[in-house]
Design a protein around this motif. Sequence first.
Motif, mmCIF file in Angstrom:
data_model
loop_
_atom_site.group_PDB
_atom_site.id
_atom_site.type_symbol
_atom_site.label_atom_id
_atom_site.label_comp_id
_atom_site.label_asym_id
_atom_site.label_seq_id
_atom_site.Cartn_x
_atom_site.Cartn_y
_atom_site.Cartn_z
ATOM 1 N N LYS A 16 0.815 -1.215 0.000
ATOM 2 C CA LYS A 16 0.000 0.000 0.000
ATOM 3 C C LYS A 16 0.849 1.265 0.000
ATOM 4 O O LYS A 16 0.313 2.369 0.125
ATOM 5 C CB LYS A 16 -0.984 -0.006 1.179
ATOM 6 C CG LYS A 16 -0.344 -0.010 2.539
ATOM 7 C CD LYS A 16 -1.424 0.034 3.631
ATOM 8 C CE LYS A 16 -0.788 0.133 5.000
ATOM 9 N NZ LYS A 16 -1.780 0.004 6.088
ATOM 10 N N SER A 17 2.177 1.120 -0.129
ATOM 11 C CA SER A 17 3.072 2.287 -0.166
ATOM 12 C C SER A 17 4.294 1.966 -1.013
ATOM 13 O O SER A 17 4.572 0.789 -1.309
ATOM 14 C CB SER A 17 3.540 2.638 1.246
ATOM 15 O OG SER A 17 4.461 1.658 1.702
ATOM 16 N N GLY A 18 5.038 3.013 -1.360
ATOM 17 C CA GLY A 18 6.284 2.819 -2.088
ATOM 18 C C GLY A 18 7.272 1.981 -1.291
ATOM 19 O O GLY A 18 8.038 1.190 -1.835
ATOM 20 N N ARG A 25 0.427 7.533 -6.720
ATOM 21 C CA ARG A 25 0.998 7.795 -5.384
ATOM 22 C C ARG A 25 2.162 6.859 -5.097
ATOM 23 O O ARG A 25 3.246 7.290 -4.662
ATOM 24 C CB ARG A 25 -0.079 7.624 -4.294
ATOM 25 C CG ARG A 25 0.498 7.749 -2.883
ATOM 26 C CD ARG A 25 -0.551 7.716 -1.784
ATOM 27 N NE ARG A 25 -1.341 6.502 -1.704
ATOM 28 C CZ ARG A 25 -0.937 5.356 -1.150
ATOM 29 N NH1 ARG A 25 0.291 5.247 -0.645
ATOM 30 N NH2 ARG A 25 -1.745 4.302 -1.099
ATOM 31 N N ILE A 26 1.982 5.577 -5.345
ATOM 32 C CA ILE A 26 3.037 4.619 -4.993
ATOM 33 C C ILE A 26 4.248 4.796 -5.901
ATOM 34 O O ILE A 26 5.394 4.656 -5.461
ATOM 35 C CB ILE A 26 2.473 3.178 -4.999
ATOM 36 C CG1 ILE A 26 1.491 3.048 -3.831
ATOM 37 C CG2 ILE A 26 3.580 2.151 -4.917
ATOM 38 C CD1 ILE A 26 0.986 1.652 -3.575
ATOM 39 N N GLU A 64 6.131 7.664 -4.395
ATOM 40 C CA GLU A 64 6.802 7.273 -3.145
ATOM 41 C C GLU A 64 8.030 6.412 -3.414
ATOM 42 O O GLU A 64 9.075 6.574 -2.776
ATOM 43 C CB GLU A 64 5.811 6.514 -2.244
ATOM 44 C CG GLU A 64 4.694 7.396 -1.692
ATOM 45 C CD GLU A 64 3.602 6.591 -0.990
ATOM 46 O OE1 GLU A 64 2.671 7.237 -0.445
ATOM 47 O OE2 GLU A 64 3.654 5.346 -0.992
#
Length: 309
Positions: free
Chosen positions: A250-252, A282-283, A286
């Motif tokens: 759910k994130s980089g 978004r990812i 990131e």
Amino acid sequence: SLKANIGKYRFNNVLLNAAGIRCATTDELTKILHSTAGGCVTKSATPQPREGNESPRMKATPMGCINSMGLPNHGLDYYLKFAEENQDKNDNQVILSIAGLSVDQNLEMLHKIQDSSFTGLTELNLSCPNIKGESQIAYDFEAVRDILTKAFKFFKKDIGIKLPPYFDLHQFDQIAAVLNDFPIAYVNSINSIGNGLVVNADTESVVIKPKGGFGGLGGDYVKPTALANVRGLRLRLKPEIAIIGTGGIKSGRDVFEHILCGANVVQIGTAFGFDGVSIFDRISKELKEIMAEKGYTSLDDFRGKLKTL
Ligand code: DHB
């Protein structure tokens, strides 16, 4: 850059959706193709369209989700047509996922794909946990060998295998020994952790209806298990077999961890379900920030380079 590849198949971005989430209709698939993602994966197909299990069959929780969808899908012809029409435009791949309910159904679909004009990757899903009365094929190592032996007798296109999570290192040894005997393009680890149970203490009830509430887990629950499977298989599979890392992204930073463990490409399921296609922007941002901070310019600079103590 965030470019990646699986053998000769190039992806303009390392991020893809995971099969099952927001990818059941041509509308949803087109949205993914038009996004920052490096391509799309289709909802796992069966030979004929299916309604799937009774509702409610998916429930979000603070840590992820539980589902027992039961393979609702529009049937192979629908996804094969989309794949033929949209394959490999500007390194934006369409991966065609199939999940037959029997060996014969899988072979029937592979024959159809072999005879089609589709030239991309087919993902053979041997790990659906939600079909009533059926077990996950990839927990039976001899059944995996049997289906691959039959498939490679006639299937000349490129194939990836979607695996369930394994929990014992001896299972890693066993599945790798089978897969290393075949010309497989990639493995995708992991599918959901099968047959979890979410309980609501307020209502004193399960939260989904099929199978008495048992269902596949995705999201935060599964990330360490996914990383262990990517790493455990990278250490055991022959180098020609690439790895798609799926589970808990759910994130980089989560993508960075999957790639450190050896992932060539990654897929996002639960979090893509929550956020939609904006998650790929978004990812990507990131991940680029983390790479810039560390002085990395390509994913190859750190892929598989996890340190041990
Ligand atoms: C379904 C769930 C899975 O995890 C999978 O691999 C295939 C299908 C489903 O319930 O539809």
